[in-house]
Design a protein around this motif. Structure first.
Motif, PDB file in Angstrom:
ATOM      1  N   ARG A  56       0.820  -1.147   0.051  1.00 44.28           N
ATOM      2  CA  ARG A  56      -0.134  -0.277  -0.077  1.00 44.28           C
ATOM      3  C   ARG A  56       0.704   1.278   0.011  1.00 44.28           C
ATOM      4  O   ARG A  56       0.555   2.257  -0.581  1.00 44.28           O
ATOM      5  CB  ARG A  56      -0.838   0.086   1.210  1.00 44.28           C
ATOM      6  N   GLN A  59       2.198   2.011  -3.326  1.00 39.23           N
ATOM      7  CA  GLN A  59       0.934   2.319  -4.289  1.00 39.23           C
ATOM      8  C   GLN A  59       0.532   3.776  -4.091  1.00 39.23           C
ATOM      9  O   GLN A  59       0.123   4.344  -5.045  1.00 39.23           O
ATOM     10  CB  GLN A  59       0.025   1.263  -4.222  1.00 39.23           C
ATOM     11  N   LYS A  60       0.293   3.919  -2.694  1.00 37.37           N
ATOM     12  CA  LYS A  60      -0.743   5.167  -2.342  1.00 37.37           C
ATOM     13  C   LYS A  60       0.420   6.096  -1.516  1.00 37.37           C
ATOM     14  O   LYS A  60      -0.147   7.221  -1.235  1.00 37.37           O
ATOM     15  CB  LYS A  60      -1.777   4.984  -1.480  1.00 37.37           C
ATOM     16  N   ILE A  63       1.153   7.182   5.163  1.00 36.01           N
ATOM     17  CA  ILE A  63      -0.111   7.639   5.789  1.00 36.01           C
ATOM     18  C   ILE A  63       0.399   7.971   7.272  1.00 36.01           C
ATOM     19  O   ILE A  63       0.928   7.406   7.953  1.00 36.01           O
ATOM     20  CB  ILE A  63      -1.209   6.501   5.978  1.00 36.01           C
ATOM     21  N   LYS A 104     -10.316   6.182   4.655  1.00 34.43           N
ATOM     22  CA  LYS A 104     -10.240   6.537   3.471  1.00 34.43           C
ATOM     23  C   LYS A 104      -9.050   6.111   2.500  1.00 34.43           C
ATOM     24  O   LYS A 104      -9.128   5.825   1.584  1.00 34.43           O
ATOM     25  CB  LYS A 104     -10.421   8.173   3.497  1.00 34.43           C
ATOM     26  N   TYR A 105      -7.761   6.068   3.437  1.00 34.45           N
ATOM     27  CA  TYR A 105      -6.579   5.545   2.671  1.00 34.45           C
ATOM     28  C   TYR A 105      -6.821   4.177   2.573  1.00 34.45           C
ATOM     29  O   TYR A 105      -6.396   3.421   1.604  1.00 34.45           O
ATOM     30  CB  TYR A 105      -5.465   5.830   3.680  1.00 34.45           C
ATOM     31  N   HIS A 108     -10.547   0.762  -1.217  1.00 43.97           N
ATOM     32  CA  HIS A 108     -10.191   0.286  -2.484  1.00 43.97           C
ATOM     33  C   HIS A 108     -10.533   1.152  -3.672  1.00 43.97           C
ATOM     34  O   HIS A 108     -11.829   1.561  -3.519  1.00 43.97           O
ATOM     35  CB  HIS A 108     -10.416  -1.150  -2.976  1.00 43.97           C
ATOM     36  N   GLU A 109      -9.680   1.799  -4.496  1.00 39.04           N
ATOM     37  CA  GLU A 109     -10.088   2.786  -5.405  1.00 39.04           C
ATOM     38  C   GLU A 109     -10.607   2.101  -6.795  1.00 39.04           C
ATOM     39  O   GLU A 109     -11.446   2.695  -7.423  1.00 39.04           O
ATOM     40  CB  GLU A 109      -8.926   3.768  -5.735  1.00 39.04           C
ATOM     41  N   GLU A 113      -9.093  -4.226  -7.552  1.00 40.93           N
ATOM     42  CA  GLU A 113      -8.080  -4.430  -6.496  1.00 40.93           C
ATOM     43  C   GLU A 113      -8.040  -5.533  -5.509  1.00 40.93           C
ATOM     44  O   GLU A 113      -9.281  -5.931  -5.203  1.00 40.93           O
ATOM     45  CB  GLU A 113      -7.905  -2.858  -5.382  1.00 40.93           C
TER      46      GLU A 113
END
Length: 791
Positions: A56, A59-60, A63, A104-105, A108-109, A113
């Motif tokens: 994660r 990818q993102k 946090i 929110k983090y 899955h967008e 996924e």
């Protein structure tokens, strides 16, 4: 796990680095309490969580868990009916805001996924937005309640502002009026929560009011004038009402918060756990670490492992295996050669892996699950206990022998050192043989040749050495399994300048057995280096063959695809032609049947036959047009001349030869403004160059035309020139191109300010032999190019 091994292998330093990446107090506490576990299920679960968090992050991005506050004490107060202060409520608000951001983090967008082990934790979070927004609306800071927290508080504070203004206006009037001469300073001060004036002590009777304080010298009295006593009393009452209303608001907020006590406590626990997991992932990213593969056969296979506490720019990766072909690995070689680092790397990786941490090694590295790790590493000489180095080591070894079992990993550094070499070697062999017979996974470093011989002659035991470059007198830190280490004492001494006669004399003191053994090791080392070079060459050849095979396979696939497409197109066209012929035949048969029954003239039948013939001829020409064009007149490479007219079959364009063919038959052909490289097999000869055919009769202007035709280009580049320079070059170029019978030319002037483009087009407009001109289209240069055609 025994604490001594954790400290010896510096696991505590890894924990310290891990703790630095945790944001909350709770997560830091979990980091400091982290220890290796022995359950394979727990290890795999922790490793999966770390791997999912790391994925994660890649990818993102990272946090933040900085908003986590320890609210457990506040929750306990709520459970017994207590009222929380503004600071405590804001801590709960901060926790809920963090829960919302983390949730929110974790969402899955994309629908595709893949779910992971952290989804459940993210879904469990409940940010309670209604409570969070209500606390944020009412409380502005840890000690500040918003005016609009309630309508009553808003009214009270409005009255307080009005009352405050009255007090100040009254006191200002006094300060700026007749009382001014009685004041020490023309200021309004506050004493005991009431507004006062600093009056000189000798003028006490001139300013009636209540004395609240006096200066240290007694020269100044702080008097509350009688004119504002009632106003101050009213203001005090408003202050009490304000405090009561604030307590009422806090009570209501606390009551609302208490209704969500379980959810808030759950949010705190989940956030702390996620903070802890992501701290492990950030550490893995920092160390460029990977997830190890665990097995329950106590097998270790570390590939390109880098000790995490060494400088990553300088550390040399080490490859170690244990527990597969052999259970005991004896590492020999000179000091500072990396033996201890190899030992510590294996031990520390085992501890890190069983604690759920990734290890800085190559993908696919394996670790076994051990019930305990024992390590005797370093000099632990104790002056207080009057223990020598040997005694200290032996005390540790005795403790290891008492507590170890078949599920243990044992690490010995310089086993048997610190005493008589003969006795020390005998003890070392005895200890290692005892562990080997019990099947305990063991690694040991040593200088003793007796242990090298023991490894060579005992099944389940393997030699290893840390490579040493005698030429540079430096270790390479590479661990070589299967080869015993050579002391290199004579070689090193010679390189450092020890006289040769001393070295030769020293060699005489060696027994024939020792010399023979050292020679065998030297020969093995030489053979190893030779084999490594050959393996590298073989690997290089394999890689080259693999690339060629892949390229050939791709070419074959492209050919197959093109072949299938051509066959499909041909079949489709053939089917269409056959269908059309069938339709014609059906129509013809129908017509002739009709002609047979009716009295149709011969003339009408002949017209019908002619139309049918035209249809068949058209179908045949259509079929022939689909076949690949073949040259009517083949071109021979040695017969071509610059300027010869040819047809490029694949493009179906005519052009002139610009260059002679090379050894492969490739040459350039000019086709209008297009200049392309083709092969002679793709050409059809049309005619010889005009300048060669007419060379015998050509003279004067004809020779000039021949020269121009052979050398002139279809493009001129004016970029970088001034307008005057460009017009001179352009005028001469256009004359040459026109004499060379070039049909069109490409004038490159660039975009820039547009001045050069305007000048070029004005010049073309004035040229009598220019038929037309236009700006280039997409692919020709756009507005940076003008295409001109001659008459």
């Amino acid at each position: 796990m025994n604490q001594k091994a954790l400290k010896t292998l510096e696991f505590d330093k890894i924990i310290h680095r891990l703790t630095e990446h945790a944001a909350s107090v709770g997560a830091k506490k979990k980091c400091t309490e982290l220890v290796p576990v022995t359950s394979l299920w727990e290890i795999e679960r922790a490793q999966t969580q770390t791997a999912d968090a790391l994925r994660r992050i890649w990818q993102k991005g990272s946090i933040s868990f900085g908003g986590i506050r320890d609210i457990r004490g506040s929750i306990k107060r709520l459970e017994i009916g207590g009222i929380l202060g503004m600071g405590e409520l804001r801590q709960i608000m901060s926790l809920l805001e963090t829960a919302g951001q983390v949730q929110k983090y974790g969402a899955h967008e994309r629908e595709d996924e893949k779910a992971d082990s952290l989804d459940e934790s993210f879904e469990f979070l409940d940010p309670i937005p209604s409570l969070c927004s209500e606390i944020r609306r009412c409380i502005l800071a840890d000690d500040e309640m918003a005016d609009d927290a309630s309508s009553a508080l808003f009214s009270i504070r409005r009255s307080m502002r009005q009352m405050n203004d009255k007090v100040h206006n009254t006191l200002n009037a006094m300060v700026n009026g007749a009382v001014r001469t009685y004041l020490q300073d023309a200021v309004i001060t506050m004493r005991d929560g009431r507004y006062c004036l600093p009056v000189k002590a000798e003028h006490r009777s001139q300013v009636p009011g209540m004395i609240h304080d006096q200066s240290a010298t007694g020269s100044t009295l702080f008097i509350e004038p009688m004119a504002v006593v009632k106003l101050n009393n009213d203001f005090k009452e408003l202050l009490l009402k304000e405090q009561q209303e604030i307590e009422k608001i806090l009570s209501e907020l606390s009551e609302k918060t208490a209704a969500y006590a379980d959810q808030i406590s759950g949010d705190y626990d989940v956030l702390v756990e996620l903070d802890f997991i992501f701290a492990k992932a950030i550490l893995a990213k920092e160390m460029n670490a990977v997830r190890p593969v665990f097995n329950d056969q106590r097998r270790i296979n570390i590939k390109e492992g880098r000790h995490p506490l060494l400088d990553p720019k300088k550390v040399v990766p080490v490859t170690v295996r244990l527990g597969d072909d052999f259970r005991l690995l004896i590492i020999t070689g000179p000091n500072t050669g990396g033996k201890t680092v190899s030992l510590k790397t294996v031990g520390l990786f085992t501890l890190m892996g069983q604690a759920g941490l990734h290890i800085p090694a190559f993908e696919g590295s394996e670790l076994g699950v051990f019930g305990d790790v024992f390590a005797d590493i370093g000099d632990e000489q104790s002056i207080e206990q009057s223990l020598s180095t040997f005694s200290s080591h032996m005390t540790t070894i005795v403790s290891i022998l008492k507590n170890m079992d078949t599920n243990s990993l044992v690490l010995f550094d310089e086993l048997g050192a610190g005493t008589d070499p003969t006795e020390g070697a005998a003890l070392a062999v005895s200890i290692l043989d005892h562990l080997q017979k019990q099947g305990i996974r063991t690694m040991a470093t040593t200088h003793y040749s007796e242990l090298k011989v023991y490894a060579l002659s005992t099944e389940g035991v393997e030699n290893a050495c840390c490579e040493f470059d005698v030429e540079s007198l430096r270790p390479t830190y590479r661990l070589l399994i299967g080869i015993p280490g050579k002391s290199n004492a004579f070689a090193i001494s010679s390189r450092l300048g020890l006289p040769d006669f001393l070295i030769e004399d020293a060699k005489k003191h060696l027994s024939a057995k020792d010399i023979s053994f050292e020679d065998i090791i030297a020969e093995l080392e030489h053979s190893r280096v030779t084999l490594e070079k050959e393996q590298m060459e073989i690997q290089s050849y394999k890689e080259e063959i693999r690339k060629l095979r892949n390229e050939l396979q791709k070419k074959q696939e492209n050919i197959d695809q093109r072949k299938e497409k051509l066959l499909k197109d041909a079949n489709d066209k053939a089917a269409a032609i056959l269908q059309e012929a069938k339709d014609y035949a059906d129509e013809t048969i129908k017509n002739f049947h009709k002609f047979g029954k009716a009295n149709i003239s011969i003339k009408d039948m002949e017209q019908q036959r002619s139309r049918l013939r035209e249809k068949i001829d058209a179908a045949q020409s259509k079929s022939q047009s689909t076949t690949t064009a073949k040259p009517k007149k083949k071109v021979k490479a040695d017969k071509l001349h610059i300027g010869d007219k040819v047809r490029v079959l694949s493009l179906n364009l005519e052009g002139t030869v610009s260059t002679l063919p090379n050894a492969k038959g490739d040459l350039f052909v000019q086709m209008g403004i297009l200049r392309s490289q083709v092969n002679v097999r793709d050409l059809e000869f049309i005619g010889e160059a005009e300048n060669l055919a007419a060379s015998k009769s050509m003279s004067g202007s004809g020779k000039i035309r021949m020269s121009k035709s052979a050398l002139i280009s279809t493009e001129i580049n004016l970029i970088g020139m001034t307008v005057d320079e460009a017009m001179g070059h352009l005028d001469k170029y256009l004359d040459d191109a026109y004499l060379a019978h070039v049909p069109s030319v490409r004038i490159v002037h660039g975009k820039g300010t547009g001045a050069l483009r305007t000048a070029v087009q004005q010049h073309l407009k004035r040229c009598k032999y220019i038929k037309s001109y236009r700006l280039g289209t997409f692919g020709e240069g756009d507005a940076g190019v003008t295409i001109a055609e001659f008459k």
